[in-house]
Write a protein that holds these residues in place. Sequence first.
Motif, PDB file in Angstrom:
ATOM      1  N   LEU A   1       0.835  -1.201   0.000  1.00 15.03           N
ATOM      2  CA  LEU A   1       0.000   0.000   0.000  1.00 15.03           C
ATOM      3  C   LEU A   1       0.871   1.253   0.000  1.00 15.03           C
ATOM      4  O   LEU A   1       1.536   1.567   0.977  1.00 15.03           O
ATOM      5  CB  LEU A   1      -0.916  -0.006   1.225  1.00 15.03           C
ATOM      6  N   GLY A   2       0.855   1.945  -1.130  1.00 16.15           N
ATOM      7  CA  GLY A   2       1.606   3.194  -1.229  1.00 16.15           C
ATOM      8  C   GLY A   2       0.825   4.345  -0.628  1.00 16.15           C
ATOM      9  O   GLY A   2      -0.390   4.452  -0.815  1.00 16.15           O
ATOM     10  N   ALA A   3       1.526   5.222   0.091  1.00 18.82           N
ATOM     11  CA  ALA A   3       0.876   6.373   0.713  1.00 18.82           C
ATOM     12  C   ALA A   3       1.941   7.372   1.133  1.00 18.82           C
ATOM     13  O   ALA A   3       3.083   6.992   1.432  1.00 18.82           O
ATOM     14  CB  ALA A   3       0.061   5.946   1.931  1.00 18.82           C
ATOM     15  N   TYR A   4       1.579   8.644   1.161  1.00 16.38           N
ATOM     16  CA  TYR A   4       2.515   9.637   1.668  1.00 16.38           C
ATOM     17  C   TYR A   4       2.809   9.341   3.134  1.00 16.38           C
ATOM     18  O   TYR A   4       1.918   8.990   3.907  1.00 16.38           O
ATOM     19  CB  TYR A   4       1.960  11.040   1.473  1.00 16.38           C
ATOM     20  N   ALA A   5       4.084   9.497   3.496  1.00 15.82           N
ATOM     21  CA  ALA A   5       4.529   9.084   4.827  1.00 15.82           C
ATOM     22  C   ALA A   5       3.915   9.915   5.939  1.00 15.82           C
ATOM     23  O   ALA A   5       3.673   9.415   7.041  1.00 15.82           O
ATOM     24  CB  ALA A   5       6.056   9.159   4.902  1.00 15.82           C
ATOM     25  N   LEU A   6       3.663  11.186   5.658  1.00 16.88           N
ATOM     26  CA  LEU A   6       3.211  12.117   6.682  1.00 16.88           C
ATOM     27  C   LEU A   6       1.720  12.411   6.532  1.00 16.88           C
ATOM     28  O   LEU A   6       1.285  12.965   5.525  1.00 16.88           O
ATOM     29  CB  LEU A   6       4.004  13.423   6.587  1.00 16.88           C
ATOM     30  N   GLY A   7       0.951  12.024   7.522  1.00 13.60           N
ATOM     31  CA  GLY A   7      -0.482  12.313   7.530  1.00 13.60           C
ATOM     32  C   GLY A   7      -1.307  11.186   6.960  1.00 13.60           C
ATOM     33  O   GLY A   7      -2.152  10.600   7.643  1.00 13.60           O
ATOM     34  N   LYS A   8      -1.068  10.850   5.708  1.00 16.90           N
ATOM     35  CA  LYS A   8      -1.852   9.797   5.051  1.00 16.90           C
ATOM     36  C   LYS A   8      -1.569   8.426   5.680  1.00 16.90           C
ATOM     37  O   LYS A   8      -2.499   7.660   5.949  1.00 16.90           O
ATOM     38  CB  LYS A   8      -1.537   9.753   3.561  1.00 16.90           C
ATOM     39  N   SER A   9      -0.305   8.104   5.896  1.00 15.03           N
ATOM     40  CA  SER A   9       0.030   6.782   6.436  1.00 15.03           C
ATOM     41  C   SER A   9      -0.580   6.566   7.814  1.00 15.03           C
ATOM     42  O   SER A   9      -1.102   5.485   8.119  1.00 15.03           O
ATOM     43  CB  SER A   9       1.551   6.614   6.497  1.00 15.03           C
ATOM     44  N   GLN A  10      -0.521   7.580   8.655  1.00 18.26           N
ATOM     45  CA  GLN A  10      -1.082   7.447  10.004  1.00 18.26           C
ATOM     46  C   GLN A  10      -2.606   7.275   9.943  1.00 18.26           C
ATOM     47  O   GLN A  10      -3.182   6.479  10.683  1.00 18.26           O
ATOM     48  CB  GLN A  10      -0.704   8.672  10.854  1.00 18.26           C
ATOM     49  N   ARG A  11      -3.239   8.003   9.037  1.00 16.05           N
ATOM     50  CA  ARG A  11      -4.685   7.866   8.877  1.00 16.05           C
ATOM     51  C   ARG A  11      -5.039   6.467   8.382  1.00 16.05           C
ATOM     52  O   ARG A  11      -6.020   5.866   8.837  1.00 16.05           O
ATOM     53  CB  ARG A  11      -5.197   8.931   7.903  1.00 16.05           C
ATOM     54  N   LEU A  12      -4.253   5.928   7.458  1.00 16.91           N
ATOM     55  CA  LEU A  12      -4.510   4.584   6.947  1.00 16.91           C
ATOM     56  C   LEU A  12      -4.342   3.527   8.031  1.00 16.91           C
ATOM     57  O   LEU A  12      -5.135   2.584   8.117  1.00 16.91           O
ATOM     58  CB  LEU A  12      -3.571   4.292   5.773  1.00 16.91           C
ATOM     59  N   ILE A  13      -3.312   3.669   8.847  1.00 23.07           N
ATOM     60  CA  ILE A  13      -3.128   2.719   9.951  1.00 23.07           C
ATOM     61  C   ILE A  13      -4.369   2.699  10.825  1.00 23.07           C
ATOM     62  O   ILE A  13      -4.875   1.644  11.212  1.00 23.07           O
ATOM     63  CB  ILE A  13      -1.878   3.091  10.781  1.00 23.07           C
ATOM     64  N   ASN A  14      -4.881   3.884  11.129  1.00 19.64           N
ATOM     65  CA  ASN A  14      -6.065   3.980  11.977  1.00 19.64           C
ATOM     66  C   ASN A  14      -7.296   3.367  11.309  1.00 19.64           C
ATOM     67  O   ASN A  14      -8.046   2.601  11.930  1.00 19.64           O
ATOM     68  CB  ASN A  14      -6.323   5.449  12.326  1.00 19.64           C
ATOM     69  N   LEU A  15      -7.499   3.686  10.030  1.00 17.81           N
ATOM     70  CA  LEU A  15      -8.666   3.162   9.315  1.00 17.81           C
ATOM     71  C   LEU A  15      -8.619   1.644   9.190  1.00 17.81           C
ATOM     72  O   LEU A  15      -9.632   0.960   9.362  1.00 17.81           O
ATOM     73  CB  LEU A  15      -8.761   3.807   7.932  1.00 17.81           C
ATOM     74  N   ILE A  16      -7.428   1.108   8.884  1.00 19.00           N
ATOM     75  CA  ILE A  16      -7.292  -0.344   8.750  1.00 19.00           C
ATOM     76  C   ILE A  16      -7.493  -1.022  10.100  1.00 19.00           C
ATOM     77  O   ILE A  16      -8.183  -2.048  10.206  1.00 19.00           O
ATOM     78  CB  ILE A  16      -5.919  -0.707   8.138  1.00 19.00           C
ATOM     79  N   THR A  17      -6.911  -0.461  11.149  1.00 15.62           N
ATOM     80  CA  THR A  17      -7.075  -1.019  12.494  1.00 15.62           C
ATOM     81  C   THR A  17      -8.545  -1.096  12.876  1.00 15.62           C
ATOM     82  O   THR A  17      -9.013  -2.087  13.455  1.00 15.62           O
ATOM     83  CB  THR A  17      -6.311  -0.162  13.524  1.00 15.62           C
ATOM     84  N   GLU A  18      -9.310  -0.061  12.522  1.00 19.04           N
ATOM     85  CA  GLU A  18     -10.710   0.018  12.924  1.00 19.04           C
ATOM     86  C   GLU A  18     -11.639  -0.788  12.007  1.00 19.04           C
ATOM     87  O   GLU A  18     -12.606  -1.392  12.487  1.00 19.04           O
ATOM     88  CB  GLU A  18     -11.163   1.488  12.922  1.00 19.04           C
ATOM     89  N   HIS A  19     -11.363  -0.808  10.710  1.00 16.30           N
ATOM     90  CA  HIS A  19     -12.345  -1.312   9.756  1.00 16.30           C
ATOM     91  C   HIS A  19     -11.889  -2.538   8.962  1.00 16.30           C
ATOM     92  O   HIS A  19     -12.673  -3.084   8.185  1.00 16.30           O
ATOM     93  CB  HIS A  19     -12.760  -0.192   8.802  1.00 16.30           C
ATOM     94  N   ALA A  20     -10.645  -2.953   9.157  1.00 20.32           N
ATOM     95  CA  ALA A  20     -10.165  -4.219   8.577  1.00 20.32           C
ATOM     96  C   ALA A  20      -9.242  -4.863   9.616  1.00 20.32           C
ATOM     97  O   ALA A  20      -8.051  -5.079   9.365  1.00 20.32           O
ATOM     98  CB  ALA A  20      -9.432  -3.969   7.263  1.00 20.32           C
ATOM     99  N   PRO A  21      -9.782  -5.148  10.792  1.00 17.52           N
ATOM    100  CA  PRO A  21      -8.938  -5.530  11.940  1.00 17.52           C
ATOM    101  C   PRO A  21      -8.176  -6.836  11.772  1.00 17.52           C
ATOM    102  O   PRO A  21      -7.201  -7.078  12.496  1.00 17.52           O
ATOM    103  CB  PRO A  21      -9.946  -5.617  13.097  1.00 17.52           C
ATOM    104  N   GLN A  22      -8.597  -7.676  10.816  1.00 18.76           N
ATOM    105  CA  GLN A  22      -7.867  -8.930  10.606  1.00 18.76           C
ATOM    106  C   GLN A  22      -6.560  -8.703   9.856  1.00 18.76           C
ATOM    107  O   GLN A  22      -5.683  -9.584   9.838  1.00 18.76           O
ATOM    108  CB  GLN A  22      -8.746  -9.934   9.856  1.00 18.76           C
ATOM    109  N   LYS A  23      -6.408  -7.548   9.246  1.00 21.78           N
ATOM    110  CA  LYS A  23      -5.179  -7.244   8.513  1.00 21.78           C
ATOM    111  C   LYS A  23      -4.037  -6.970   9.495  1.00 21.78           C
ATOM    112  O   LYS A  23      -4.241  -6.402  10.560  1.00 21.78           O
ATOM    113  CB  LYS A  23      -5.370  -6.025   7.608  1.00 21.78           C
ATOM    114  N   LYS A  24      -2.845  -7.370   9.096  1.00 24.55           N
ATOM    115  CA  LYS A  24      -1.645  -7.136   9.906  1.00 24.55           C
ATOM    116  C   LYS A  24      -0.829  -6.041   9.228  1.00 24.55           C
ATOM    117  O   LYS A  24      -0.356  -6.234   8.107  1.00 24.55           O
ATOM    118  CB  LYS A  24      -0.838  -8.429  10.045  1.00 24.55           C
ATOM    119  N   ILE A  25      -0.688  -4.922   9.900  1.00 25.48           N
ATOM    120  CA  ILE A  25      -0.093  -3.737   9.281  1.00 25.48           C
ATOM    121  C   ILE A  25       1.410  -3.711   9.529  1.00 25.48           C
ATOM    122  O   ILE A  25       1.876  -3.771  10.670  1.00 25.48           O
ATOM    123  CB  ILE A  25      -0.735  -2.454   9.840  1.00 25.48           C
TER     124      ILE A  25
END
Length: 312
Positions: free
Chosen positions: A167-191
């Motif tokens: 998963l490509g994403a800008y390191a600042l801002g976007k990546s942190q938001r993605l970690i949060n979204l995946i943790t909350e809404h795709a919890p079976q994924k390992k980040i």
Amino acid sequence: MILDDFVSFDEKGLYCKYGDFYIDPQLPVKTAVISHAHADHAISGNNNVYCTRATASIMQLRYDRTAAKVFNIAAFNQPFEVGRVTVTLIPAGHMLGSAQILMEYEGARYLYTGDYKLQPDATCEPIEWVTTDVLITESTFANPAVIHPDPVSEIRKINDIKSNILLGAYALGKSQRLINLITEHAPQKKILVHHKIMPINAIYEKMGFHPGKYQIYGRKLMKVQDEFVYIVPPFTFDSYIRATGVKRLFASGWKNLQVNNQDTLFISDHVDWNDILQTIANTKPKQVWTLHGKGEHLKAYFKDDIFVKILN
């Protein structure tokens, strides 16, 4: 009275002559008020910088000794003087520490939005509203044809992808938001997180915004198909063009950065057309000045109801 020349562009960027400072300058200046730490708004080499603590911390991480000669740290909603102008930083909701810049001079209020978003984001301060005489808004997506999808619906798409994901994403801002979204809404994924993103995560956590569940990338881990999502910055994503055993996705609000027609992640950290209209309704400006995009659609939409000026 609104001053038509309160801010104007020169070779260094957007300048306020009444306070003798630049807003998010493009070249080093004597005095800068910086809205947030993304590199297109926060360059190194300025003498005096006014910004939030989070913005200063990220700039110091990225630029080290050249970040600024002096940082003047401002808390949200606490007015301070720069020259003859009273400045207040208002949360912008774009990323950690991002601020709208409210400037008051001779009874008139000018609100520079910087980059901002209205969508909920647990990894930064939510946007706050103030009224203004002039709204100086970014207009990157100020087009009725552009309506951003719901980020939760977008991130839930990865639940249907059982292979590992690059998963490509800008390191600042976007990546942190993605970690949060995946943790909350795709919890079976390992980040898994690229090492360049880890120091930024550390600043977020120090400021009280823990993105979610993640670990640093390990090569052995990605050799196993276990629903890993490896978040990498753009330069790494581009270098892994031939990566096998993974689904390649790039999370962005820009269509040209999507890499799979069948699997897209349109997640934007900017306002769309409806958001800008909502912002104008909430801030109640007499005039709207546009930046970083095209203001023609807003000009046509408001006609004689609100004066719209295109700054660039």
